[in-house]
Design a protein around this motif. Sequence first.
Motif, mmCIF file in Angstrom:
data_model
loop_
_atom_site.group_PDB
_atom_site.id
_atom_site.type_symbol
_atom_site.label_atom_id
_atom_site.label_comp_id
_atom_site.label_asym_id
_atom_site.label_seq_id
_atom_site.Cartn_x
_atom_site.Cartn_y
_atom_site.Cartn_z
ATOM 1 N N THR A 14 0.839 -1.208 0.000
ATOM 2 C CA THR A 14 0.000 0.000 0.000
ATOM 3 C C THR A 14 0.870 1.253 0.000
ATOM 4 O O THR A 14 0.627 2.193 -0.762
ATOM 5 C CB THR A 14 -0.952 0.006 1.217
ATOM 6 N N LYS A 164 -8.755 11.378 -1.957
ATOM 7 C CA LYS A 164 -8.841 10.130 -1.181
ATOM 8 C C LYS A 164 -9.130 8.939 -2.078
ATOM 9 O O LYS A 164 -8.525 7.878 -1.921
ATOM 10 C CB LYS A 164 -9.912 10.269 -0.090
ATOM 11 N N GLU A 165 -10.052 9.109 -3.008
ATOM 12 C CA GLU A 165 -10.393 8.019 -3.931
ATOM 13 C C GLU A 165 -9.212 7.685 -4.847
ATOM 14 O O GLU A 165 -8.982 6.526 -5.173
ATOM 15 C CB GLU A 165 -11.631 8.392 -4.758
ATOM 16 N N TRP A 166 -8.458 8.690 -5.222
ATOM 17 C CA TRP A 166 -7.310 8.482 -6.094
ATOM 18 C C TRP A 166 -6.203 7.719 -5.362
ATOM 19 O O TRP A 166 -5.582 6.815 -5.908
ATOM 20 C CB TRP A 166 -6.806 9.837 -6.586
ATOM 21 N N PHE A 168 -6.623 5.930 -2.433
ATOM 22 C CA PHE A 168 -7.151 4.653 -1.936
ATOM 23 C C PHE A 168 -8.410 4.276 -2.708
ATOM 24 O O PHE A 168 -9.519 4.432 -2.204
ATOM 25 C CB PHE A 168 -7.482 4.738 -0.450
ATOM 26 N N PRO A 169 -8.268 3.813 -3.951
ATOM 27 C CA PRO A 169 -9.464 3.456 -4.719
ATOM 28 C C PRO A 169 -10.238 2.330 -4.046
ATOM 29 O O PRO A 169 -9.663 1.454 -3.437
ATOM 30 C CB PRO A 169 -8.915 3.019 -6.081
ATOM 31 N N SER A 170 -11.567 2.405 -4.175
ATOM 32 C CA SER A 170 -12.387 1.367 -3.527
ATOM 33 C C SER A 170 -12.360 0.070 -4.286
ATOM 34 O O SER A 170 -12.107 -0.065 -5.402
ATOM 35 C CB SER A 170 -13.830 1.769 -3.406
#
Length: 170
Positions: A14, A164-166, A168-170
Amino acid sequence: MISVEVNDKQISATLDGIEGKLANQADLMAQIAELLLDSTVERFQTGTAPDGTPWAPKSSTTIAAYEARKEPVSLKPLIGPTKSLSSITNFATASGDDWARISSRAIQSAVMQFGAQQGAFGAFMGIDKRGRRHFHSIPWGDIPARPFLGISAEDEESVMAAIKEWIFPS
């Protein structure tokens, strides 16, 4: 100095992924520019500045000038007969590895964004259709600032969500 050693494969992977993304943020910056474009165009419908304050209404003199020229009149501020300033095609987005920008192509953009005092750009002398000489200030009256470019609190939330999405993509 504190030193931390990570031996967990998932955490290490990560962190490596985050480090790789931080090296090239161009896609994120392009996405942020598009988010800002969408909210800027929406401001013309709500008639509000990025800080949430309503734009000053059109003056009765401006409305009368449109009517005298038999041009369509919108009572919404910054919506003129051609709708050029409020059109999405008026705006340009650009971005790079660590920056995003939205700009307006319309010549009147700066005056609408920041306002202008009567006569701020000098004066005009000419002859009207009836051959009469005339003189007037440019602009002929005070133009209140109606900021349409900027980052609102809602924009901040959207940008943070995109970051945040970039990362930590879901």
